[in-house]
Design a protein around this motif. Structure first.
Motif, short mmCIF file in Angstrom:
data_model
loop_
_atom_site.label_atom_id
_atom_site.label_comp_id
_atom_site.label_asym_id
_atom_site.label_seq_id
_atom_site.Cartn_x
_atom_site.Cartn_y
_atom_site.Cartn_z
N ARG A 288 0.83 -1.21 0.00
CA ARG A 288 0.00 0.00 0.00
C ARG A 288 0.87 1.26 0.00
O ARG A 288 0.50 2.27 -0.61
CB ARG A 288 -0.94 -0.02 1.21
CG ARG A 288 -2.02 1.05 1.14
CD ARG A 288 -2.99 0.96 2.30
NE ARG A 288 -3.89 -0.16 2.18
CZ ARG A 288 -3.81 -1.29 2.88
NH1 ARG A 288 -2.85 -1.45 3.79
NH2 ARG A 288 -4.67 -2.26 2.71
N MET A 289 2.00 1.22 0.68
CA MET A 289 2.92 2.36 0.69
C MET A 289 3.46 2.65 -0.70
O MET A 289 3.71 3.80 -1.06
CB MET A 289 4.07 2.09 1.66
CG MET A 289 3.67 2.10 3.13
SD MET A 289 5.01 1.54 4.22
CE MET A 289 6.22 2.84 3.93
N VAL A 290 3.61 1.59 -1.52
CA VAL A 290 4.16 1.76 -2.87
C VAL A 290 3.08 2.12 -3.88
O VAL A 290 3.25 3.02 -4.70
CB VAL A 290 4.89 0.48 -3.31
CG1 VAL A 290 5.40 0.62 -4.75
CG2 VAL A 290 6.05 0.17 -2.38
N LEU A 291 1.94 1.42 -3.81
CA LEU A 291 0.92 1.53 -4.86
C LEU A 291 -0.24 2.44 -4.51
O LEU A 291 -1.01 2.82 -5.40
CB LEU A 291 0.37 0.14 -5.19
CG LEU A 291 1.35 -0.86 -5.80
CD1 LEU A 291 0.65 -2.18 -6.05
CD2 LEU A 291 1.95 -0.32 -7.09
N GLY A 292 -0.42 2.77 -3.24
CA GLY A 292 -1.58 3.56 -2.86
C GLY A 292 -2.74 2.69 -2.43
O GLY A 292 -2.60 1.48 -2.25
N PRO A 293 -3.93 3.26 -2.28
CA PRO A 293 -5.05 2.56 -1.65
C PRO A 293 -5.90 1.67 -2.55
O PRO A 293 -6.74 0.93 -2.05
CB PRO A 293 -5.90 3.72 -1.11
CG PRO A 293 -5.65 4.83 -2.08
CD PRO A 293 -4.23 4.69 -2.53
N ALA A 294 -5.75 1.75 -3.88
CA ALA A 294 -6.61 0.96 -4.78
C ALA A 294 -6.38 -0.53 -4.58
O ALA A 294 -5.24 -1.01 -4.68
CB ALA A 294 -6.34 1.36 -6.23
N HIS A 295 -7.45 -1.29 -4.35
CA HIS A 295 -7.29 -2.68 -3.94
C HIS A 295 -7.05 -3.65 -5.11
O HIS A 295 -6.49 -4.73 -4.89
CB HIS A 295 -8.52 -3.13 -3.15
CG HIS A 295 -8.53 -2.60 -1.75
ND1 HIS A 295 -9.03 -1.36 -1.43
CD2 HIS A 295 -8.05 -3.12 -0.59
CE1 HIS A 295 -8.89 -1.15 -0.13
NE2 HIS A 295 -8.30 -2.19 0.40
N LEU A 296 -7.47 -3.31 -6.31
CA LEU A 296 -7.26 -4.24 -7.43
C LEU A 296 -5.77 -4.52 -7.66
O LEU A 296 -5.37 -5.70 -7.69
CB LEU A 296 -7.92 -3.69 -8.70
CG LEU A 296 -7.88 -4.62 -9.92
CD1 LEU A 296 -8.58 -5.93 -9.62
CD2 LEU A 296 -8.53 -3.94 -11.13
N PRO A 297 -4.92 -3.50 -7.83
CA PRO A 297 -3.48 -3.81 -7.95
C PRO A 297 -2.88 -4.33 -6.65
O PRO A 297 -1.91 -5.09 -6.68
CB PRO A 297 -2.86 -2.47 -8.36
CG PRO A 297 -3.82 -1.43 -7.89
CD PRO A 297 -5.18 -2.06 -8.01
#
Length: 355
Positions: A288-297
């Motif tokens: 989550r720290m790398v990709l952000g909050p979107a759950h699909l990725p």
């Protein structure tokens, strides 16, 4: 002028393919190295050659040492496959837990799955039960883990709704009761049973077989599919329960179904490998720290990273101490414990604690 929030989200979104590629390459390398490491050392290119030969491709040589190919397929590949599956299951279940609780400190052990499973395993070990043959310990661990989860969930419902705070507190109580039950079983058991209970609680992938892999694989696959299908709803839930309801999400149904999915994923992992802590806490938060909050990725990234972590942890467990094998739960706790302290301090600095 560009919206800084949208720019940040765009950057994080563009990181996903790169992160997936890096994690996939590292996972493949770790699998090849792990499968080739042991008393019979097999180079990675020969390990890959063995895999390719099984699908009719003769690009690389087979293992040159006697019985090397047999050792790979009978002993090492099942173990490596199980480490990948369990890593996926624990990481994705942790991601789901953090989503439905709205708390980065949530992890599967909160709802009593692991401790409940330990009670079932302890009963099987102490009383020598053989109802399901060689699968008795695993089956009882899986069943009692699900029962513990159902108890926690049913006791946290009030007026047709699930109160998250009550769910967590009930989970703590159930974990305490399960801990007392495990202590009692350890007390009444003989020395051999005590050693078996302690070793099971520390976690291990020793002695995995293809039959076990075939049982766990469909459970992990179902859990992954469920996580992908509900990823959009989990995004909406992160906006808050009230907002999610206004946007058409049945929050209660979503929470029930996701707790069931987590129970299946963790129950399958714990039943065969014992209790392995912190994977479900560390991996989703890092992704989550790398990709952000979107759950699909995040589902894909967490699955790949969880598999990578478990493969490396199993490799370390087999190689750090000569002529001995460390329980894998010790290694994941050594990594996860300090990370949890750091995460706790980071969260408190950002929000000033929890009211």
């Amino acid at each position: 002028m560009k919206n800084p929030d949208r720019t940040s989200l765009s950057r994080r979104g563009s990181r996903a393919p790169l992160l997936f590629g890096v994690l996939t390459i590292l996972l493949v390398l770790s699998v090849l190295i792990s499968a080739g490491t042991g008393q019979l050392a097999i180079p990675p290119h020969e390990v890959l050659g063995s895999v390719l030969h099984r699908i009719g491709i003769d690009w690389l040589p087979l293992p040159s040492i006697p019985a090397g190919d047999d050792a790979l397929w009978a002993i090492r590949f099942p173990r490596v496959a199980m480490s990948v599956l369990i890593g996926i299951g624990l990481a994705v279940s942790g991601l789901i837990m953090q989503a439905i609780f709205g708390n980065p400190l949530a992890e599967p052990g909160v709802i009593g799955i692991s401790s409940g499973a330990a009670v079932g395993a302890g009963i099987s070990i102490v009383f020598g039960l053989t109802v399901f043959g060689q699968w008795t310990t695993a089956v009882l661990a899986f069943v009692t883990g699900l029962i513990a989860t159902l108890i926690v969930y049913s006791m946290s419902r009030a007026e047709g709704r699930t109160e998250v705070v009550t769910l967590v507190l009930t989970g703590i109580a159930v974990n305490a009761i399960a801990g007392a039950a495990i202590a009692a079983l350890t007390f009444v058991g003989d020395s051999q049973s005590r050693e078996a209970i302690v070793f099971w609680q520390l976690g291990s992938l020793k002695g995995m077989s293809w039959s076990q892999v075939l049982i766990v694989t469909p459970i992990i696959a179902v859990g992954l599919i469920a996580a992908y299908v509900t990823s959009r709803k989990l995004d909406l839930l992160s906006l808050g329960e009230r907002n999610a309801r206004h946007l058409g999400v049945n929050v209660e149904l979503l929470r029930i179904s996701m707790i069931l999915v987590v129970s299946l994923l963790v129950g399958a992992a714990v039943a065969f490998a014992g209790i392995i802590s912190f994977v479900g806490l560390v991996i989703p938060h890092l992704m989550r720290m790398v990709l952000g909050p979107a759950h699909l990725p995040l589902v894909t990234a967490s699955a790949l990273a969880g598999a990578l972590l478990m493969t490396l942890a199993d490799l370390a467990a087999r190689t750090l101490v000569p002529m001995a094998e460390l329980p894998i739960g010790i290694l994941t706790s050594l990594v996860g414990g300090p990370f949890f302290f750091w995460l706790l301090r980071r969260t408190r600095k950002r929000s000033g604690g929890w009211g």
